[in-house]
Design an enzyme around this catalytic site. Structure first.
Site, PDB file in Angstrom:
ATOM      1  N   LYS A 127       0.827  -1.221   0.000  1.00 37.63           N
ATOM      2  CA  LYS A 127       0.000   0.000   0.000  1.00 37.63           C
ATOM      3  C   LYS A 127       0.850   1.255   0.000  1.00 37.63           C
ATOM      4  O   LYS A 127       0.485   2.254  -0.607  1.00 37.63           O
ATOM      5  CB  LYS A 127      -0.968   0.001   1.188  1.00 37.63           C
ATOM      6  N   LYS A 145      -4.272 -10.871  -6.611  1.00 36.68           N
ATOM      7  CA  LYS A 145      -5.483 -11.075  -5.811  1.00 36.68           C
ATOM      8  C   LYS A 145      -6.650 -10.249  -6.370  1.00 36.68           C
ATOM      9  O   LYS A 145      -6.440  -9.119  -6.815  1.00 36.68           O
ATOM     10  CB  LYS A 145      -5.157 -10.610  -4.386  1.00 36.68           C
ATOM     11  N   LYS A 196     -10.882  -5.058  -4.375  1.00 36.81           N
ATOM     12  CA  LYS A 196     -11.951  -4.076  -4.643  1.00 36.81           C
ATOM     13  C   LYS A 196     -11.379  -2.792  -5.204  1.00 36.81           C
ATOM     14  O   LYS A 196     -12.064  -2.045  -5.876  1.00 36.81           O
ATOM     15  CB  LYS A 196     -12.787  -3.830  -3.395  1.00 36.81           C
TER      16      LYS A 196
HETATM   17  P1  TYM Z   1     -10.755  -6.699   3.986  1.00 39.46           P
HETATM   18  O1  TYM Z   1     -11.848  -5.740   4.286  1.00 39.46           O
HETATM   19  O2  TYM Z   1      -9.717  -6.300   2.991  1.00 39.46           O
HETATM   20  O3  TYM Z   1     -11.349  -8.075   3.526  1.00 39.46           O
HETATM   21  C1  TYM Z   1     -12.350  -8.745   4.278  1.00 39.46           C
HETATM   22  C2  TYM Z   1     -12.112 -10.239   4.216  1.00 39.46           C
HETATM   23  O4  TYM Z   1     -12.090 -10.695   2.863  1.00 39.46           O
HETATM   24  C3  TYM Z   1     -10.918 -11.460   2.625  1.00 39.46           C
HETATM   25  N1  TYM Z   1     -10.490 -11.278   1.224  1.00 39.46           N
HETATM   26  C4  TYM Z   1     -10.287 -12.271   0.350  1.00 39.46           C
HETATM   27  N2  TYM Z   1     -10.390 -13.602   0.470  1.00 39.46           N
HETATM   28  C5  TYM Z   1     -10.123 -14.345  -0.629  1.00 39.46           C
HETATM   29  N3  TYM Z   1      -9.761 -13.822  -1.832  1.00 39.46           N
HETATM   30  C6  TYM Z   1      -9.640 -12.489  -2.004  1.00 39.46           C
HETATM   31  N4  TYM Z   1      -9.313 -11.983  -3.178  1.00 39.46           N
HETATM   32  C7  TYM Z   1      -9.910 -11.651  -0.876  1.00 39.46           C
HETATM   33  N5  TYM Z   1      -9.892 -10.298  -0.685  1.00 39.46           N
HETATM   34  C8  TYM Z   1     -10.237 -10.096   0.597  1.00 39.46           C
HETATM   35  C9  TYM Z   1      -9.891 -10.919   3.598  1.00 39.46           C
HETATM   36  O5  TYM Z   1      -8.887 -11.867   3.868  1.00 39.46           O
HETATM   37  C10 TYM Z   1     -10.742 -10.630   4.810  1.00 39.46           C
HETATM   38  O6  TYM Z   1     -10.903 -11.779   5.604  1.00 39.46           O
HETATM   39  N6  TYM Z   1      -7.711  -6.113   7.880  1.00 39.46           N
HETATM   40  C11 TYM Z   1      -8.927  -6.735   7.439  1.00 39.46           C
HETATM   41  C12 TYM Z   1     -10.150  -6.341   8.222  1.00 39.46           C
HETATM   42  C13 TYM Z   1     -10.032  -6.552   9.697  1.00 39.46           C
HETATM   43  C14 TYM Z   1     -10.125  -7.794  10.373  1.00 39.46           C
HETATM   44  C15 TYM Z   1     -10.004  -7.483  11.746  1.00 39.46           C
HETATM   45  C16 TYM Z   1     -10.291  -9.111   9.944  1.00 39.46           C
HETATM   46  C17 TYM Z   1      -9.869  -5.586  10.632  1.00 39.46           C
HETATM   47  N7  TYM Z   1      -9.843  -6.155  11.870  1.00 39.46           N
HETATM   48  C18 TYM Z   1     -10.037  -8.493  12.729  1.00 39.46           C
HETATM   49  C19 TYM Z   1     -10.340 -10.095  10.917  1.00 39.46           C
HETATM   50  C20 TYM Z   1     -10.198  -9.809  12.284  1.00 39.46           C
HETATM   51  C21 TYM Z   1      -9.191  -6.326   6.002  1.00 39.46           C
HETATM   52  O7  TYM Z   1      -8.756  -5.294   5.552  1.00 39.46           O
HETATM   53  O8  TYM Z   1     -10.033  -7.141   5.345  1.00 39.46           O
END
Ligand code: TYM
Length: 331
Positions: free
Chosen positions: A116, A198, A201
Site C-alpha cells: 500500500k 489477488k 476491490k
Molecule cells: P478486507 O476488508 O480487505 O477483507 C475482508 C475479508 O475478505 C478477505 N479477502 C479475500 N479472500 C479471498 N480472496 C480475495 N481476493 C480476498 N480479498 C479479501 C480478507 O482476507 C478478509 O478476511 N484487515 C482486514 C479487516 C479486519 C479484520 C479485523 C479481519 C480488521 N480487523 C479483525 C479479521 C479480524 C481487512 O482489511 O479485510
C-alpha cells in the site's frame, strides 16, 4: 450469545468500495456458517478504512450499506453480534496499548503495508503503519479463538498471535491466542484479468473483479471476459492460473471437487466453462442481492441491530480492556 461454553469467533471487513466475490468466498460466507457452532462477533471496521482518504458522506453511507450486506450474506443478529468498530471505543484504546508491545521492525515487514505504501507514496500515514495493531486489538478484545479470514490476512493474524503471546509472557495469561479459519478452496480468489494478482476491490479494471451487488448479466459477462491460459483443457495446474482460479470459484460455489469439474467439462471448451461459472455465481448472489435491498430499506431495523450490537460488544470489550489495564498497572 456470549455463551461462555462456546468458542469465540471474531472477524471484520472494511466498509469502503463494496464487497468482492473474494471477500465473500474467502471470509464472509464462513461467517454465516460458523454461527451454528460458535459464539460469533462480526464488525464493519470503519476505523481501518480511514488509512486511505475517504469522502465523509460516501463513507457514512458505505458503513451502513456494508452492515446491510453482511446481514444479507447470512450474519444473523439473533445469533451473532454485528457492530461498527468505531462505535466501540475500546478498540482504539487497546490498540494504543498493544502498539507499545509491537516492534517497528515487525510492522515494517507487513506485506500489505509495503504494497500500500508503494501504491500510495503520497499518503504513507501512521495509521497505515499501525493498521495491524488495531486489527490485533479487534481480535484480542473478544478473547477470540477463531478468526475466519482470507489468505491475505494471514500475516496480520500471525502478528496478532505474536503480540498476544508477548503480552501474556510478560503479564501472565491475559489474551486468548487466536487461530485462523480459512476456506478449503478460494482462500485467495484471484483477479479475473490477471490471475497472478489477488481480486481486489480497489482494482481500477472493473472486469477484474466481481462485486456482490453487480448486475446479474454483468456478472456472467465478466466471467466470459475472464483471462484464461493457453491450451483448451479445463484442468487445475500451476501453469494454468486463470483456469485454476475459475475452477476454485466454481468448486467453492458448487461443492464439486476439481476432479468432478474436470470430468464435467471434459471435451468442452473455455467458453462453455466460463459461462457455467458465471451463471453459477450469478445464481448464488441473486438471493443475497434481494435480501440486501430489504435490509437496507428498513432503516429502523438496521439502526436497532447496530446499536444493540455495539452495546453487547462494548460490554465484552470493556472486560478485556480492564484486565489489560490492571495487568500493566494503569488501574
Ligand atoms: P478486507 O476488508 O480487505 O477483507 C475482508 C475479508 O475478505 C478477505 N479477502 C479475500 N479472500 C479471498 N480472496 C480475495 N481476493 C480476498 N480479498 C479479501 C480478507 O482476507 C478478509 O478476511 N484487515 C482486514 C479487516 C479486519 C479484520 C479485523 C479481519 C480488521 N480487523 C479483525 C479479521 C479480524 C481487512 O482489511 O479485510
Amino acid at each position: 450469545m456470549a455463551d461462555e461454553n462456546k468458542k469465540r469467533v471474531f472477524s471484520g471487513i472494511q466498509p469502503t468500495g463494496g464487497f468482492t466475490l473474494g471477500n465473500y468466498l474467502g471470509a464472509v460466507r464462513n461467517w454465516g456458517v460458523l454461527q451454528d457452532e460458535y459464539d460469533c462477533i462480526y464488525s464493519v471496521v470503519d476505523l481501518h478504512s480511514i488509512t486511505v482518504r475517504q469522502d465523509p458522506a460516501t463513507l457514512r453511507r458505505q458503513i451502513r450499506e456494508s452492515a446491510a450486506l453482511l446481514l444479507a450474506c447470512g450474519v444473523d443478529p439473533e445469533r451473532s453480534i454485528l457492530f461498527i468498530q468505531g462505535d466501540v471505543h475500546q478498540h482504539a484504546e487497546l490498540s494504543w496499548i498493544l502498539g507499545c508491545y509491537t516492534q517497528f521492525g515487525e510492522l515494517s515487514r507487513m506485506t500489505q503495508f509495503k504494497d500500500k505504501s508503494q501504491k500510495h507514496p503520497e499518503n504513507v500515514n501512521g495509521g497505515l503503519f499501525t493498521y495491524p495493531v488495531l486489527m490485533a486489538a479487534d481480535i484480542l478484545l473478544y478473547q477470540t479463538d477463531l478468526v475466519p479470514i482470507g489468505a491475505d490476512q494471514k500475516q496480520h493474524l500471525e502478528l496478532a498471535r505474536n503480540i498476544a503471546e508477548r503480552f501474556n509472557g510478560v503479564y501472565g495469561q491475559t489474551f486468548v491466542v487466536p487461530d485462523g479459519y480459512f476456506p478449503k478452496v478460494a482462500a485467495r480468489v484471484m483477479s479475473l484479468q490477471d490471475p497472478t494478482a489477488k481480486m481486489s476491490k480497489s482494482d481500477e479494471n472493473t472486469n477484474a473483479k466481481i462485486m456482490l451487488l453487480d448486475d446479474p448479466d454483468l456478472i456472467v459477462k465478466k466471467f466470459r471476459r475472464a483471462v484464461t491460459d493457453s491450451g483448451s483443457e479445463i484442468r487445475a495446474a500451476e501453469y494454468k492460473p486463470g483456469v485454476t482460479n475459475l475452477m476454485s470459484i466454481y468448486s467453492a460455489c458448487t461443492g464439486k471437487t476439481f476432479e468432478e469439474i474436470e470430468r464435467e467439462f471434459d471435451g468442452k471448451g473455455y467458453g462453455d466453462f466460463k459461462t457455467a461459472v458465471g451463471e453459477t455465481v450469478r445464481d448464488m448472489l441473486k438471493p443475497i442481492q434481494e435480501r440486501y435491498a430489504v435490509y437496507l430499506s428498513d432503516k429502523e431495523q438496521l439502526n436497532g441491530i447496530l446499536k444493540s450490537g455495539a452495546e453487547k460488544a462494548s460490554y465484552l470489550a470493556s472486560k478485556t480492556l480492564a484486565k489489560a489495564r490492571r495487568k500493566i498497572g494503569l488501574d
